[in-house]
Write an enzyme that holds these catalytic residues in place. Structure first.
Site, PDB file in Angstrom:
ATOM      1  CG  HIS A  68      88.340 103.696  39.620  1.00 33.25           C
ATOM      2  ND1 HIS A  68      88.099 102.365  39.349  1.00 33.25           N
ATOM      3  CD2 HIS A  68      89.199 104.108  38.648  1.00 33.25           C
ATOM      4  CE1 HIS A  68      88.770 101.991  38.278  1.00 33.25           C
ATOM      5  NE2 HIS A  68      89.441 103.022  37.829  1.00 33.25           N
TER       6      HIS A  68
ATOM      7  CG  ASP B  52      95.719 110.342  28.976  1.00 31.60           C
ATOM      8  OD1 ASP B  52      96.721 110.294  29.713  1.00 31.60           O
ATOM      9  OD2 ASP B  52      94.759 109.559  29.103  1.00 31.60           O
TER      10      ASP B  52
END
Length: 338
Positions: A247, A203
């Site tokens: 998403h 990340d």
């Protein structure tokens, strides 16, 4: 005898005012009402004294929430009780939802939702118009908003991670890369359930500083890596996880992420697991259908049905496999290198 059905006008009025339930839930979460009920029922006056609120106004908010079984008012004593739906609002509850509720009702979601009609007309979010920059750029620019998002996502994920880790048959040995894995909650549960695996939490550096992997039972089995998943991800792993990532993005951006993963999948038999809501057909309710509109309002993202996932994976050079439901609202869409 079943209650008489509501007249359409009453139904529509209730639907139109449903945002007040969200506002009431946010108020209860911010005030920490559930924490003050952990040791037993208390009246609105007692709760007001404990939270620094007005007793009359607080009772009216809790009375509204009680109509949806979030808290319960005792008719005889006027005391409010925790209910199964309210208990996760405690900050110290297992899989607490307090931070998630605060995140989902915070300005970056709340304000664009009020202009949904403008989003539908234009085919894109009005977030940039309201806040001056896109969603994730806003979180970077406003550390307080970024902190609310990070803690909220960690709270939302906590109830999902173990059911996901339990639902999929991970290999006995090898390496798992959690792409955009946040604080590492899913990777933590995967490693705990599969002691032969090692993991990489991938990340941004600002997110990795708050990871939750430094635990005695995971010593020596994990590492972190910082980078941009649009351009590259750590290569050579056996399994790549993408939980609640696709998403957030439109199809073109999803393909950039998936192609970066496909390039990294150099090991024979390497698998990618897209973990998101998989929308069912028809008119049946599903939490993903609500989340789909949220993704529309702030992020230009979307939830997808199985054919849409398969199309994306195929275009990225991956071969779609099984879709595996979990005990959470999310499913695992499996793919291998094509």
């Amino acid at each position: 005898m079943a209650p008489a059905p509501q007249r359409p006008a009453v139904q529509l009025t209730e639907h139109a005012l449903a945002y007040l339930h969200s506002a009431a839930l946010r108020a209860a979460a911010l005030l920490g009402v559930a924490d003050h009920l952990a040791d037993g029922p208390r009246t609105a006056g007692e709760l007001a004294a404990a939270t620094g609120a007005d007793a009359g106004y607080l009772r009216r908010v809790l009375r509204l929430l009680a109509t949806r079984e979030v808290f319960r008012e005792d008719a005889a004593t006027g005391a409010f009780h925790l209910t199964p739906a309210a208990d996760p609002l405690r900050s110290d509850a297992p899989s607490s939802m307090r931070d998630a509720v605060i995140m989902l009702t915070d300005d970056p979601f709340w304000r664009p939702a009020g202009r949904l009609a403008d989003t539908v007309r234009s085919g894109r979010t009005v977030f940039d118009e309201i806040f001056g920059v896109p969603y994730f750029a806003h979180l970077e620019r406003v550390p307080e908003a970024g902190g609310v998002f990070d803690t909220g996502m960690a709270g939302l994920a906590e109830s999902e991670n173990d059911p996901i880790a339990a639902a999929y048959d991970f290999p006995a040995t090898g390496t798992v890369v959690d792409v955009g894995g946040g604080r590492g909650g899913l990777l933590r549960q995967v490693l705990r359930r599969n002691p032969g695996l090692t993991g990489v939490l991938y990340d941004q550096e600002s997110v990795l500083r708050h990871h939750t992997l430094d635990l005695p039972d995971l010593t020596g089995r994990w590492q972190t890596a910082a980078g941009d998943f649009f351009t590259a991800v750590p290569p050579g792993a056996d399994v790549y996880l993408l939980k609640r990532i696709l998403h957030d993005w439109n199809d073109a951006d999803c393909l950039r992420i998936l192609r970066a993963c496909r390039t990294a999948m150099t090991r024979p038999g390497s698998r990618l697991l897209a973990i998101d809501a998989v929308l069912p057909p028809g008119n049946s309710p599903h939490p993903g259908k609500t989340m789909d509109v949220l993704m529309m309002t702030s992020l230009n993202g979307r939830e997808r049905d199985e054919p849409a996932f398969h199309q994306l994976l195929t275009e990225a050079g991956l071969k779609p496999g099984r879709t595996i439901p979990t005990e959470s609202t999310l499913s695992v869409v499996e793919a291998v290198a094509g």
